[in-house]
Scaffold this active site. Structure first.
Site, short mmCIF file in Angstrom:
data_model
loop_
_atom_site.label_atom_id
_atom_site.label_comp_id
_atom_site.label_asym_id
_atom_site.label_seq_id
_atom_site.Cartn_x
_atom_site.Cartn_y
_atom_site.Cartn_z
N SER A 107 0.83 -1.21 0.00
CA SER A 107 0.00 0.00 0.00
C SER A 107 0.87 1.26 0.00
CB SER A 107 -0.87 -0.01 1.26
OG SER A 107 -1.38 1.27 1.52
N GLN A 128 0.19 -0.46 -4.70
CA GLN A 128 -1.17 0.14 -4.74
C GLN A 128 -1.10 1.64 -4.49
OE1 GLN A 128 -2.68 1.21 -1.52
NE2 GLN A 128 -4.38 2.14 -2.64
N TYR A 130 -3.66 5.50 -4.58
CA TYR A 130 -4.94 6.20 -4.72
C TYR A 130 -4.74 7.37 -5.66
CZ TYR A 130 -6.25 3.77 -0.39
OH TYR A 130 -6.54 2.82 0.56
N THR A 156 -6.67 2.00 -6.43
CA THR A 156 -7.86 1.80 -5.61
C THR A 156 -8.87 2.91 -5.90
OG1 THR A 156 -6.60 0.65 -3.94
CG2 THR A 156 -8.70 1.59 -3.23
N LYS A 252 -9.06 -1.63 -8.23
CA LYS A 252 -9.61 -2.27 -7.02
C LYS A 252 -10.75 -1.44 -6.43
CE LYS A 252 -8.14 -3.63 -2.35
NZ LYS A 252 -8.49 -2.53 -1.47
N HIS A 276 -13.64 -2.81 0.06
CA HIS A 276 -12.60 -2.29 0.95
C HIS A 276 -12.73 -2.93 2.34
CE1 HIS A 276 -9.60 1.08 0.52
NE2 HIS A 276 -9.44 0.79 1.79
C1 LIG Z 1 -6.28 -2.19 8.24
C2 LIG Z 1 -6.60 -2.14 6.79
C3 LIG Z 1 -5.94 -1.23 5.98
C4 LIG Z 1 -6.23 -1.16 4.61
N1 LIG Z 1 -5.52 -0.31 3.81
C5 LIG Z 1 -5.74 -0.31 2.48
C6 LIG Z 1 -4.96 0.48 1.62
O1 LIG Z 1 -4.04 1.18 2.05
N2 LIG Z 1 -5.24 0.45 0.29
C7 LIG Z 1 -6.24 -0.33 -0.23
O2 LIG Z 1 -6.45 -0.33 -1.44
N3 LIG Z 1 -6.97 -1.12 0.57
C8 LIG Z 1 -6.75 -1.14 1.90
N4 LIG Z 1 -7.49 -1.96 2.70
C9 LIG Z 1 -8.49 -2.86 2.10
C10 LIG Z 1 -7.87 -4.20 1.76
O3 LIG Z 1 -6.96 -4.11 0.70
C11 LIG Z 1 -8.93 -5.23 1.38
O4 LIG Z 1 -9.74 -4.68 0.37
C12 LIG Z 1 -9.80 -5.69 2.53
O5 LIG Z 1 -9.06 -5.74 3.73
C13 LIG Z 1 -10.37 -7.06 2.23
O6 LIG Z 1 -11.18 -7.51 3.26
P1 LIG Z 1 -10.65 -8.50 4.42
O7 LIG Z 1 -9.90 -7.66 5.40
O8 LIG Z 1 -11.91 -9.04 4.96
O9 LIG Z 1 -9.76 -9.53 3.79
C14 LIG Z 1 -7.20 -2.02 4.07
C15 LIG Z 1 -7.86 -2.94 4.90
C16 LIG Z 1 -7.57 -3.01 6.24
C17 LIG Z 1 -8.27 -4.04 7.09
#
Ligand SMILES: Cc1cc2nc3c(=O)[nH]c(=O)nc-3n(C[C@H](O)[C@H](O)[C@H](O)COP(=O)(O)O)c2cc1C
Length: 378
Positions: A107, A128, A130, A156, A252, A276
Site C-alpha cells: 500500500s 497500490q 490512490y 484503488t 480495485k 474495501h
Molecule cells: C487495516 C486495513 C488497511 C487497509 N488499507 C488499504 C490500503 O491502504 N489500500 C487499499 O487499497 N486497501 C486497503 N485496505 C483494504 C484491503 O486491501 C482489502 O480490500 C480488505 O481488507 C479485504 O477484506 P478483508 O480484510 O476481509 O480480507 C485495508 C484494509 C484493512 C483491514
C-alpha cells in the site's frame, strides 16, 4: 504454546500482541459495520456440493494472477500501516509471500517505503496507490514503482472520500503511534511491540516522507486522507494512470457491473471486486454477493480478483466458484503479521493452502482451473 490451526487462532494471538487501537484499526469497518459483517456472513452461508469417489490424488493449486505465477489463487492485499503491526511489517510480508510463491501488494500508506521493500526482496511485488489531489505525487509514485520494478500497479477506486471508522477516533489512533496516559497500561502489557515498533526506527508513512505537512508529523489517518485524496477523481483520471503506467494495471474497489465495464474500457488488466473490507460504504452489499454478476459483466475481458471476508481456504474456493481467478486477504494477513511476523504470515498462507487443497478434493476437483459454480449448492 498456543496451537495455531486456523487464521482465527492468529487473530486471537494478534489481539494479545498489539495495542487495542491498532487491533481495532484492522478489525473495524465503517459506521455500523454492517457491510463488514455481511462479507463474512454471506461467505459463511454458502455451502459446497460434496462429491465422492473422484480421483483427487493430485490436486493442483498453481495458477497465474495478472501474469504473476502464483502457487495458489491468493495474494496479500494492500493494507496501510502494516509496519505498525510488526516492525518492518511490509518487508516481512513481501518475504513471506515470495517464499510461499504468491504476490504481495504494497500500500502507498505503508510504514516501510517502496525502496525499503525493493532492497529487502528480490521478487517483484505489486504497488497500490490512490488518486491524489496532487497528480504530480501520483506520477512520482508511478516512477518509484517502476524503478522498484513492481510487476503491477493497483489503483484503488473506492476511497475518494473516507468512510468513518468509528473505532479509530474512539481509540485516539495517531500516526506515528504515541504513548499517552490513556493507552499507557495497554502498551505496557505489550512490551515486545512497544520496544520494536513504538520505540523502533520506522513509525510513520515511509512513502510519504517529505509530504506530511503537519509540523510535528503527528496526525490522524482521516486528516491526511481528507487533505490528499481527490474526491473529483473520475474515469478520465483512471485512463491517465493507464497512459502513465506501462505494466499491468489492476483496478480495485468495484462492486457494480456497470463500473466493471467502465474499468475494462479504461484498460484494466484485472479488476478487484471489493468493498474495501467493509471500511467504506456501510450498507454496500457483501463482495461475494455481487461477484458473479460482475464476473459476467467482465466476461473474460480482464481478470477478476476478489476480496472481502476471506478467512480460510474454503472461502477462497467459494470465490473461485463464483468467478474469481484469485483472492486477496487484508485482515487475515495483518493478524498473522501481528501474531508472529514473517512466520505468522507464512503460517496463515499455509493454513489456507491446506484448507483449499482439502476443499477441492472433497468437492471432487483436481485443479483450481476446474472450479466452477458446480462445486456449490446454489
Ligand atoms: C487495516 C486495513 C488497511 C487497509 N488499507 C488499504 C490500503 O491502504 N489500500 C487499499 O487499497 N486497501 C486497503 N485496505 C483494504 C484491503 O486491501 C482489502 O480490500 C480488505 O481488507 C479485504 O477484506 P478483508 O480484510 O476481509 O480480507 C485495508 C484494509 C484493512 C483491514
Amino acid at each position: 504454546m498456543t496451537m495455531i490451526l486456523s487464521t482465527d487462532d492468529l487473530r486471537k494471538l494478534a489481539k494479545k500482541r498489539v495495542p487495542r487501537a491498532l487491533f481495532d484499526y484492522a478489525a473495524g469497518g465503517a459506521y455500523d459495520e454492517r457491510t463488514l459483517s455481511r462479507n463474512a456472513a454471506d461467505l459463511d452461508a454458502m455451502t459446497f456440493r460434496q462429491r465422492v469417489m473422484v480421483d483427487v490424488s493430485n490436486v493442483s493449486l498453481a495458477t497465474t494472477l495478472v501474469d504473476t505465477p502464483a502457487s495458489m489463487p491468493l495474494a496479500i492485499g494492500p493494507t496501510g500501516l502494516a509496519g505498525l503491526f510488526h516492525a518492518d511489517g511490509e518487508i516481512l510480508a513481501a518475504k513471506a509471500a515470495a517464499a510461499c510463491g504468491i504476490p504481495y501488494c504494497m500500500s502507498t500508506m505503508s510504514i516501510c517505503s517502496i525502496e525499503d521493500v525493493r532492497a529487502a526482496t528480490g521478487q517483484p511485488f505489486w504497488f497500490q496507490q490512490y488518486l491524489m489531489k496532487d497528480r504530480g505525487f501520483n506520477q512520482e509514485l508511478i516512477d518509484r514503482a517502476a524503478a522498484a520494478r513492481c510487476s503491477a500497479l493497483m489503483l484503488t477506486l473506492d476511497l475518494q472520500v473516507l468512510g468513518e471508522r468509528r473505532r479509530d477516533p474512539r481509540n485516539g489512533l495517531t500516526i506515528p503511534p504515541r504513548l499517552t496516559l490513556r493507552n499507557a497500561w495497554d502498551v505496557a502489557t505489550k512490551p515486545s511491540w512497544a520496544m520494536r515498533v513504538l520505540f523502533g526506527k520506522r513509525r510513520t508513512f515511509g512513502n510519504l516522507v517529505g509530504r506530511l505537512s503537519d509540523s510535528n508529523g503527528l496526525l490522524t489517518l482521516s486528516q491526511w486522507t481528507a487533505n490528499q485524496f481527490d474526491p473529483s477523481a473520475n474515469w478520465r483520471d483512471v485512463e491517465w494512470v493507464r497512459s502513465r503506467w506501462p505494466g499491468k494495471l489492476i483496478l480495485k474497489g468495484v462492486l457494480d457491473a456497470e463500473d466493471a465495464r467502465f474499468g475494462v474500457a479504461a484498460g484494466a488488466d484485472a479488476i478487484v471486486v471489493s468493498n474495501h473490507g467493509g471500511r467504506q460504504l456501510d450498507g454496500a452489499p457483501s463482495s461475494i454477493s455481487v461477484l458473479q454478476e460482475i464476473a459476467a459483466a467482465i466476461d473474460g475481458r480482464c481478470e477478476v480478483l476478489f476480496d472481502g471476508g476471506i478467512r480460510s481456504g474454503q472461502d477462497i474456493a467459494k470465490a473461485l466458484a463464483l468467478g474469481a481467478r484469485g483472492t486477496l486477504i487484508g485482515r487475515s494477513f495483518l493478524y498473522a503479521l501481528a501474531a508472529a511476523g514473517e512466520a505468522g504470515v507464512t503460517k496463515a498462507i499455509e493454513i489456507m493452502r491446506n484448507e483449499l487443497r482439502v476443499t477441492l478434493a472433497l468437492t471432487g476437483t483436481s485443479a483450481v482451473g476446474a472450479v466452477g459454480p458446480h462445486i456449490l449448492r446454489l
